[in-house]
Write an enzyme that holds these catalytic residues in place. Structure first.
Site, mmCIF file in Angstrom:
data_model
loop_
_atom_site.group_PDB
_atom_site.id
_atom_site.type_symbol
_atom_site.label_atom_id
_atom_site.label_comp_id
_atom_site.label_asym_id
_atom_site.label_seq_id
_atom_site.Cartn_x
_atom_site.Cartn_y
_atom_site.Cartn_z
ATOM 1 N N ASP A 134 0.812 -1.221 0.000
ATOM 2 C CA ASP A 134 0.000 0.000 0.000
ATOM 3 C C ASP A 134 0.844 1.269 0.000
ATOM 4 O OD1 ASP A 134 1.020 0.008 2.539
ATOM 5 O OD2 ASP A 134 -0.904 -0.289 3.568
ATOM 6 N N ARG A 185 13.834 10.153 6.620
ATOM 7 C CA ARG A 185 15.106 9.493 6.920
ATOM 8 C C ARG A 185 16.225 10.300 6.264
ATOM 9 N NH1 ARG A 185 15.585 3.424 5.031
ATOM 10 N NH2 ARG A 185 15.402 4.311 2.960
ATOM 11 N N ASP A 262 19.439 -5.508 -0.671
ATOM 12 C CA ASP A 262 18.800 -4.203 -0.902
ATOM 13 C C ASP A 262 18.720 -3.395 0.386
ATOM 14 O OD1 ASP A 262 16.930 -6.440 -0.457
ATOM 15 O OD2 ASP A 262 15.433 -4.866 -0.275
#
Ligand code: AMP
Ligand code: MG
Length: 498
Positions: A134, A185, A262
């Site tokens: 989502d 971040r 990743d």
């Protein structure tokens, strides 16, 4: 600052300035990203602002500006958001379908030393890489990342940081419905190992642009080098920095939980916080991630896995580096890790240099701590009480009434080792208190903070944020959290859901 011109009705022009984030990532080919507008978060309100980080970045955005970014409105601040494309190995399996699925790189803030800091908005809505997700984040996961990164920063461990969190009345479905939130971040880079895997999958031209970009951004001293030399510089630095990072994680007792390629930063920072855990009781093969059925990312596997990830990175440079060079980088990882681990662990023990036998001393201690389920961080902090009137506070962590023989023998060996340091015991105690935190972001504490925040009470969150920035201070106001956790509070395993 960008200067805007505003036309007034009488056709005179007024100068207005609007804070601006640069966007260096657009230098890369289009396949590396998608321009995308964040999904607005309505009725957004600030939960917390990391004032210390704001100061460090010389960031003069005010709270309204931050809320503008966090809520995805982008009216007060000029930004050029994009979602990054990357790939990666998840639990050892290659996945070509990754990318920022619920985050966007808003751009870079430049501090007064001309250093560029990426601002990345997490929970910003769906992107072309969202797959079935989502695109959103919940308050629980944003608080966990915000506090854990600050905890690591306070402990001197390289990490991304959290600048601010906002929440809203919107609810998001996870295992249960949870309040939606966003997090900014901050890091010098959002380039992951997985970006190089993506470049390798696209061919030589892609690799060249990415290498040039990363070298220009992070290793400008190599800008005039050949492409081969650039590949070596990036790989070597990634290996060395990752090795040092892993030594620190092991030493502070941090379990990452999802060390997929990743989630590995090319500059060796702790990156992407999911089901992480700081130790309660020491458990050598602790698995903090409930979904990690085989213990791939267990505590005692972390260094091996980091090396495995570095091998994957090295494999991206086929044609640019020889097999011998790739092997050299792996050997450098191992050597760096082994040295850094011993140095960092010795520091915890108040030992200034590494000597023969220290490796065994540390290994023996960890075996005993595992066997007797000793609280990891309290043991080291209370080591400062050893051979004082309060020594029993240390020993009771090991056993309620009698120090087991194994530990007695260990303390005898340790005594001889400390004597070799030729240091006053008072100075040795100082070393212990400077190397071992009085407070730790245990999962049960994070959970309490989250439950309060979900009810709109952010006091505990903000108190812990500041405390974790200075973890070696005494923090008498947090005395309750400096006791061993109760059995039901310990060893929480978490799922990846965020
Ligand atoms: P992570 O396990 O958090 O590193 O995420 C792995 C991949 O899944 C990344 O490409 C994320 O962007 C993506 N992802 C995780 N959660 C969501 C979400 N709620 N919506 C869309 N993508 C997501
Ligand atoms: Mg990730």
């Amino acid at each position: 600052m960008m200067v805007m011109t505003l036309l007034k009705p009488d056709n005179t022009v007024e100068q207005q300035s609007k804070p601006r984030l640069e966007q260096d990532y657009v230098q890369l080919p289009k396949s590396y990203f998608s321009h995308i507008d964040p999904e607005a978060m309505d009725n957004a309100r600030l939960v917390s602002v990391n004032r210390a980080l704001m100061k460090q970045l010389n960031c003069d955005l005010n709270d309204d500006d931050l809320l503008d970014l966090l809520s995805g409105h982008l009216q007060r601040v000029d930004a050029n958001p994009l979602a990054q494309k990357y790939v990666g190995h998840q639990f050892g399996v290659y996945n070509p379908d990754l990318g920022d699925g619920r985050g966007m790189l808003l751009g870079q803030w430049r501090d007064s030393h001309a250093q560029a800091w990426d601002f990345h908005l997490k929970g910003a809505g769906r992107t072309p890489y969202s797959r079935r997700g989502d695109g959103r984040a919940v308050l629980r996961s944003t608080i966990r990342e915000y506090l854990a990164s600050e905890a690591l920063f306070g402990l001197g461990v390289p990490t991304t940081r959290g600048l601010a969190i906002a929440t809203s009345d919107e609810a998001v479905r996870r295992e249960v419905m949870e309040p939606r939130a966003t997090l900014i971040r901050v890091s010098h880079t959002h380039i992951r190992f997985g970006h190089f895997q993506f470049a390798a999958s696209k061919g030589a031209a892609h690799m060249e642009t990415l290498l040039n970009f990363v070298v220009q951004k992070h290793y400008p001293e190599h800008e005039q080098d050949s492409l081969e030399q650039k590949a070596w510089a990036v790989l070597y630095q990634a290996c060395i920095k990752t090795a040092k990072l892993l030594a620190k994680w092991q030493t502070v007792g941090f379990n990452h939980g999802v060390m997929n390629t990743d989630n590995m930063s090319i500059i060796g920072e702790t990156f992407d916080f999911g089901p992480f855990a700081f130790f309660d009781d020491f458990k050598i093969d602790f698995i903090c991630n409930h979904s990690d059925y085989e213990g791939r990312y267990a505590y005692n596997q972390q260094a091996q896995i980091a090396l495995w990830n570095c091998k994957v990175l090295a494999s991206c440079f086929e044609g640019l580096l020889t097999e011998e060079q790739a092997q050299q980088a792996m050997d450098d990882f191992v050597q760096t890790y082994n040295r850094a681990y011993l140095e960092d662990m010795n520091q915890k023990l108040g030992l200034a240099s590494v000597q023969t036998g220290d490796k065994e001393l540390i290994g023996d201690l960890l075996v005993l701590m595992d066997q007797f389920q000793v609280d990891y961080s309290l043991f080291f902090r209370r080591l400062a009480k050893w051979q004082t009137d309060n020594e029993s506070e240390l020993f009771e962590l090991i056993h309620p009434d009698k120090l087991p023989t194994g530990f007695q023998q260990w303390f005898e060996k340790f005594q001889a080792r400390v004597e070799q340091e030729s240091v006053e015991m008072s100075s040795w105690r100082e070393r212990i208190l400077k190397a071992n935190p009085s407070i730790v972001l245990r999962n049960y504490i994070a959970q309490q903070i989250i439950e309060k925040a979900e009810k709109g009470d952010y006091k505990m969150l903000n108190e812990w944020l500041v405390a974790l920035q200075n973890p070696f201070d005494d923090h008498p106001s947090l005395a309750d959290f400096q006791q061993p956790p109760r059995p039901y509070q310990k060893g929480m395993q978490l799922s990846c859901s965020s």
